[in-house]
Design a protein around this motif. Structure first.
Motif, PDB file in Angstrom:
ATOM      1  N   ARG A  24       4.932  35.685  21.498  1.00 45.84           N
ATOM      2  CA  ARG A  24       6.280  35.119  21.624  1.00 45.84           C
ATOM      3  C   ARG A  24       6.479  33.911  20.721  1.00 45.84           C
ATOM      4  NH1 ARG A  24       9.533  37.122  25.758  1.00 45.84           N
ATOM      5  NH2 ARG A  24      11.133  36.005  24.584  1.00 45.84           N
ATOM      6  N   ALA A  25       5.392  33.230  20.358  1.00 46.98           N
ATOM      7  CA  ALA A  25       5.520  32.118  19.406  1.00 46.98           C
ATOM      8  C   ALA A  25       5.913  32.624  18.016  1.00 46.98           C
ATOM      9  CB  ALA A  25       4.207  31.344  19.329  1.00 46.98           C
ATOM     10  N   ILE A  26       5.566  33.863  17.722  1.00 43.32           N
ATOM     11  CA  ILE A  26       5.893  34.464  16.424  1.00 43.32           C
ATOM     12  C   ILE A  26       7.162  35.298  16.517  1.00 43.32           C
ATOM     13  CG2 ILE A  26       5.062  36.105  14.671  1.00 43.32           C
ATOM     14  CD1 ILE A  26       2.197  35.180  15.480  1.00 43.32           C
ATOM     15  N   TYR A  27       7.308  36.005  17.629  1.00 38.72           N
ATOM     16  CA  TYR A  27       8.500  36.821  17.878  1.00 38.72           C
ATOM     17  C   TYR A  27       9.178  36.318  19.144  1.00 38.72           C
ATOM     18  CZ  TYR A  27       7.000  40.265  14.395  1.00 38.72           C
ATOM     19  OH  TYR A  27       6.652  40.903  13.229  1.00 38.72           O
ATOM     20  N   ASN A  28      10.124  35.415  18.981  1.00 38.87           N
ATOM     21  CA  ASN A  28      10.832  34.888  20.147  1.00 38.87           C
ATOM     22  C   ASN A  28      11.623  35.977  20.850  1.00 38.87           C
ATOM     23  OD1 ASN A  28      11.851  32.695  21.858  1.00 38.87           O
ATOM     24  ND2 ASN A  28      13.805  33.089  20.830  1.00 38.87           N
ATOM     25  N   LEU A  58      11.641  39.893  21.627  1.00 39.27           N
ATOM     26  CA  LEU A  58      10.773  41.068  21.602  1.00 39.27           C
ATOM     27  C   LEU A  58      11.428  42.270  20.929  1.00 39.27           C
ATOM     28  CD1 LEU A  58       8.943  40.968  25.057  1.00 39.27           C
ATOM     29  CD2 LEU A  58       8.095  40.278  22.807  1.00 39.27           C
ATOM     30  N   ASN A  59      12.744  42.270  20.830  1.00 38.42           N
ATOM     31  CA  ASN A  59      13.408  43.341  20.076  1.00 38.42           C
ATOM     32  C   ASN A  59      13.036  43.285  18.602  1.00 38.42           C
ATOM     33  OD1 ASN A  59      14.887  44.644  22.192  1.00 38.42           O
ATOM     34  ND2 ASN A  59      16.258  42.879  22.230  1.00 38.42           N
ATOM     35  N   ASP A  60      12.824  42.062  18.086  1.00 35.65           N
ATOM     36  CA  ASP A  60      12.373  41.921  16.701  1.00 35.65           C
ATOM     37  C   ASP A  60      10.954  42.469  16.547  1.00 35.65           C
ATOM     38  OD1 ASP A  60      14.766  40.739  15.974  1.00 35.65           O
ATOM     39  OD2 ASP A  60      14.013  38.687  16.286  1.00 35.65           O
ATOM     40  N   LEU A  61      10.109  42.234  17.543  1.00 30.81           N
ATOM     41  CA  LEU A  61       8.755  42.790  17.516  1.00 30.81           C
ATOM     42  C   LEU A  61       8.816  44.311  17.514  1.00 30.81           C
ATOM     43  CD1 LEU A  61       5.657  42.578  17.763  1.00 30.81           C
ATOM     44  CD2 LEU A  61       5.963  42.464  20.256  1.00 30.81           C
ATOM     45  N   ILE A  62       9.652  44.876  18.359  1.00 28.40           N
ATOM     46  CA  ILE A  62       9.785  46.335  18.412  1.00 28.40           C
ATOM     47  C   ILE A  62      10.222  46.880  17.059  1.00 28.40           C
ATOM     48  CG2 ILE A  62      11.251  48.175  19.354  1.00 28.40           C
ATOM     49  CD1 ILE A  62      11.048  46.710  22.073  1.00 28.40           C
ATOM     50  N   ARG A  63      11.174  46.231  16.432  1.00 26.98           N
ATOM     51  CA  ARG A  63      11.653  46.703  15.125  1.00 26.98           C
ATOM     52  C   ARG A  63      10.558  46.611  14.066  1.00 26.98           C
ATOM     53  NH1 ARG A  63      16.714  44.693  17.048  1.00 26.98           N
ATOM     54  NH2 ARG A  63      16.203  42.546  16.471  1.00 26.98           N
ATOM     55  N   ASP A  64       9.764  45.537  14.091  1.00 26.85           N
ATOM     56  CA  ASP A  64       8.708  45.391  13.088  1.00 26.85           C
ATOM     57  C   ASP A  64       7.559  46.367  13.325  1.00 26.85           C
ATOM     58  OD1 ASP A  64      10.112  43.504  11.735  1.00 26.85           O
ATOM     59  OD2 ASP A  64       8.714  41.837  12.069  1.00 26.85           O
ATOM     60  N   VAL A  83      -7.334  41.708  19.955  1.00 22.29           N
ATOM     61  CA  VAL A  83      -6.494  41.938  18.782  1.00 22.29           C
ATOM     62  C   VAL A  83      -5.188  41.183  18.991  1.00 22.29           C
ATOM     63  CG1 VAL A  83      -5.257  43.666  17.424  1.00 22.29           C
ATOM     64  CG2 VAL A  83      -7.521  44.198  18.336  1.00 22.29           C
ATOM     65  N   TYR A  84      -4.806  40.361  18.012  1.00 23.37           N
ATOM     66  CA  TYR A  84      -3.656  39.480  18.196  1.00 23.37           C
ATOM     67  C   TYR A  84      -2.965  39.218  16.862  1.00 23.37           C
ATOM     68  CZ  TYR A  84      -7.202  36.167  16.568  1.00 23.37           C
ATOM     69  OH  TYR A  84      -8.193  35.551  15.845  1.00 23.37           O
ATOM     70  N   LEU A  85      -1.774  38.644  16.942  1.00 22.74           N
ATOM     71  CA  LEU A  85      -0.991  38.352  15.755  1.00 22.74           C
ATOM     72  C   LEU A  85      -1.333  36.987  15.174  1.00 22.74           C
ATOM     73  CD1 LEU A  85       2.607  39.544  16.771  1.00 22.74           C
ATOM     74  CD2 LEU A  85       0.977  40.697  15.259  1.00 22.74           C
ATOM     75  N   THR A 118       1.551  42.324  23.991  1.00 23.60           N
ATOM     76  CA  THR A 118       2.240  41.648  25.086  1.00 23.60           C
ATOM     77  C   THR A 118       1.407  41.582  26.364  1.00 23.60           C
ATOM     78  OG1 THR A 118       3.366  43.734  25.646  1.00 23.60           O
ATOM     79  CG2 THR A 118       4.560  42.173  24.238  1.00 23.60           C
ATOM     80  N   VAL A 119       0.101  41.930  26.275  1.00 30.57           N
ATOM     81  CA  VAL A 119      -0.774  41.724  27.432  1.00 30.57           C
ATOM     82  C   VAL A 119      -0.861  40.228  27.705  1.00 30.57           C
ATOM     83  CG1 VAL A 119      -2.099  43.843  27.067  1.00 30.57           C
ATOM     84  CG2 VAL A 119      -2.841  41.701  25.970  1.00 30.57           C
ATOM     85  N   PRO A 120      -1.252  39.836  28.923  1.00 29.65           N
ATOM     86  CA  PRO A 120      -1.231  38.409  29.266  1.00 29.65           C
ATOM     87  C   PRO A 120      -1.937  37.497  28.269  1.00 29.65           C
ATOM     88  CG  PRO A 120      -1.568  39.704  31.237  1.00 29.65           C
ATOM     89  CD  PRO A 120      -1.585  40.675  30.099  1.00 29.65           C
ATOM     90  N   GLN A 121      -3.106  37.904  27.747  1.00 27.26           N
ATOM     91  CA  GLN A 121      -3.824  37.007  26.848  1.00 27.26           C
ATOM     92  C   GLN A 121      -3.150  36.871  25.485  1.00 27.26           C
ATOM     93  OE1 GLN A 121      -7.755  38.336  25.721  1.00 27.26           O
ATOM     94  NE2 GLN A 121      -7.184  40.490  25.943  1.00 27.26           N
ATOM     95  N   ASN A 122      -2.240  37.771  25.155  1.00 25.51           N
ATOM     96  CA  ASN A 122      -1.541  37.716  23.873  1.00 25.51           C
ATOM     97  C   ASN A 122      -0.088  37.294  23.983  1.00 25.51           C
ATOM     98  OD1 ASN A 122      -3.656  38.480  22.208  1.00 25.51           O
ATOM     99  ND2 ASN A 122      -3.147  40.653  22.277  1.00 25.51           N
ATOM    100  N   TYR A 123       0.463  37.332  25.172  1.00 25.75           N
ATOM    101  CA  TYR A 123       1.909  37.228  25.338  1.00 25.75           C
ATOM    102  C   TYR A 123       2.481  35.949  24.719  1.00 25.75           C
ATOM    103  CZ  TYR A 123       6.495  37.345  27.553  1.00 25.75           C
ATOM    104  OH  TYR A 123       7.848  37.342  27.780  1.00 25.75           O
ATOM    105  N   LEU A 124       1.907  34.814  25.061  1.00 23.95           N
ATOM    106  CA  LEU A 124       2.461  33.555  24.555  1.00 23.95           C
ATOM    107  C   LEU A 124       2.308  33.442  23.046  1.00 23.95           C
ATOM    108  CD1 LEU A 124       1.365  31.010  27.323  1.00 23.95           C
ATOM    109  CD2 LEU A 124       3.614  32.077  26.975  1.00 23.95           C
ATOM    110  N   GLY A 125       1.170  33.886  22.519  1.00 24.54           N
ATOM    111  CA  GLY A 125       0.973  33.847  21.078  1.00 24.54           C
ATOM    112  C   GLY A 125       1.942  34.752  20.349  1.00 24.54           C
TER     113      GLY A 125
END
Length: 358
Positions: free
Chosen positions: A145-149, A151-157, A91-93, A136-143
């Motif tokens: 971060r490409a959308i949410y530079n 992570l505080n923005d990710l937490i808010r969303d 499951v990924y963004l 934010t697991v390893p297989q998703n982390y870079l993908g």
């Protein structure tokens, strides 16, 4: 703390987490009837909270995540448990998270219609922290971060889409929401530092992130909505993911998470002792998961009663309840026991609760 919903005090003294073994004939066409049969059985055994057994999903967590906008899934998210590979989806963004009408609301309506004067429908969903961890697991982390530079923005969303879901749930008549959360079980133990190194070299920072996303998601929730957190260390086909006591997370989740109820896994030595319960804030009720769903053998009744008494040294007995440590089928594959053994476990929970609390 416990609340009165529709004239019924919840949580129950005899309780359960939520998922049940899937009937062999479960399908889209049979689901409503099977949910009715399940809730009938729950009521027959004297339980006043009912669930749909999670019959609407394959995975306890992933199906919920892909109900949000900006989320996709596909095969390939397998995770190694203790001696077995859990066959999960990836499951990924695909973009920023957005809220939309969530399919779990219709699933909830299927069980809510079986409420009566003696029962309240509970919905179980993965916690916001679980979603944050998934992204934010390893297989998703870079993908991610490409959308949410940031992570505080990710937490808010994440918090924002959960707040929207909670509004949908409440508008559908939901008054008892359970957040299933394996993150507090994953951030303890020997592998935790390596597991979360990409987020911070300091695990306390990670705990602050997990607490923040959960609490933000619950801000401004209705006062008459009961919210529980179920903390687990993994439950897949009778295997487990992690071990470790609650001591190192109690100052966060026990003391500061803004929920009314904690369902805690305490079925074996992997969970540690009861001492961390002294950190539970006075506004929380604790459901002790002392009965295992991983094995069919019935526990010794007196030993369980003794353990409840031991726990009551740290939390008053009137703020405690009893349940299995987890569901019987966190994923559709289910645990290694039969339907009859499943019900025997719940009968035991009911008998012990009646003896302890009357």
């Amino acid at each position: 703390m416990a609340k009165v919903i529709n004239g019924i005090q919840v949580p129950q003294r005899a309780d359960f987490v939520g998922s049940f073994l899937r009937p062999e004939n479960l399908s889209e066409n049979t689901r409503d009837q099977l949910v009715k049969e399940l809730t009938d059985k729950q009521k027959e055994l004297g339980f006043h909270v009912i669930t749909d057994g999670e019959f609407n999903r394959t995975f306890w967590h992933l199906d919920f995540f892909w109900g949000f906008g900006g989320v996709a899934h596909e095969p390939g998210g397998d995770v190694t448990f203790n001696g077995e590979t859990a066959r999960l989806d990836k499951v990924y963004l695909t973009g920023k998270l957005t809220a939309k009408p969530h399919p779990f609301i219709e699933a909830f309506k299927r069980v809510k219609k079986f409420e009566d004067a003696q029962s309240v429908a509970k919905l179980t969903v993965p916690s916001p922290a679980q979603f944050f961890q998934q992204l934010t697991v390893p297989q998703n982390y870079l993908g991610t971060r490409a959308i949410y530079n940031d992570l505080n923005d990710l937490i808010r969303d994440i918090a924002a889409v959960y707040q929207d879901f909670i509004r949908q749930f409440y508008d559908a008549g939901g008054r008892f929401l359970q957040l299933d959360d394996c993150t507090w079980g994953a951030v303890v133990g020997e592998a935790a530092a390596q597991r979360y190194a990409r987020l911070s070299p300091n695990l306390d920072d990670v705990k602050e992130q997990l607490l923040l996303v959960n609490n933000l998601a619950l801000e401004d929730r209705p006062a008459d909505l009961l919210v529980a957190s179920h903390i687990c260390r993994g439950n897949y086909h009778s295997t487990w993911f992690n071990s470790g006591a609650y001591d190192s997370v109690a100052d966060w989740v026990f003391a500061r998470e803004n929920v009314d109820v904690l369902y805690l896994e305490y079925d074996d030595e992997r969970s540690g002792g009861f001492e961390p319960l002294s950190k539970v804030s006075a506004d929380k009720h604790v459901v002790l998961g002392l009965i295992t769903t991983k094995r069919p053998e019935l526990e010794d009744k007196q030993q369980i009663i003794n353990r409840i008494r031991e726990a009551s040294k740290y939390i008053p007995l009137d703020r405690l309840s009893l349940s299995p440590q987890c569901g019987f089928a966190s994923c559709a594959i289910g645990n290694k026991l039969t339907q009859e053994e499943q019900w025997a476990k719940l009968k035991l929970v009911r008998e012990i609760a009646d003896e302890v609390w009357g």
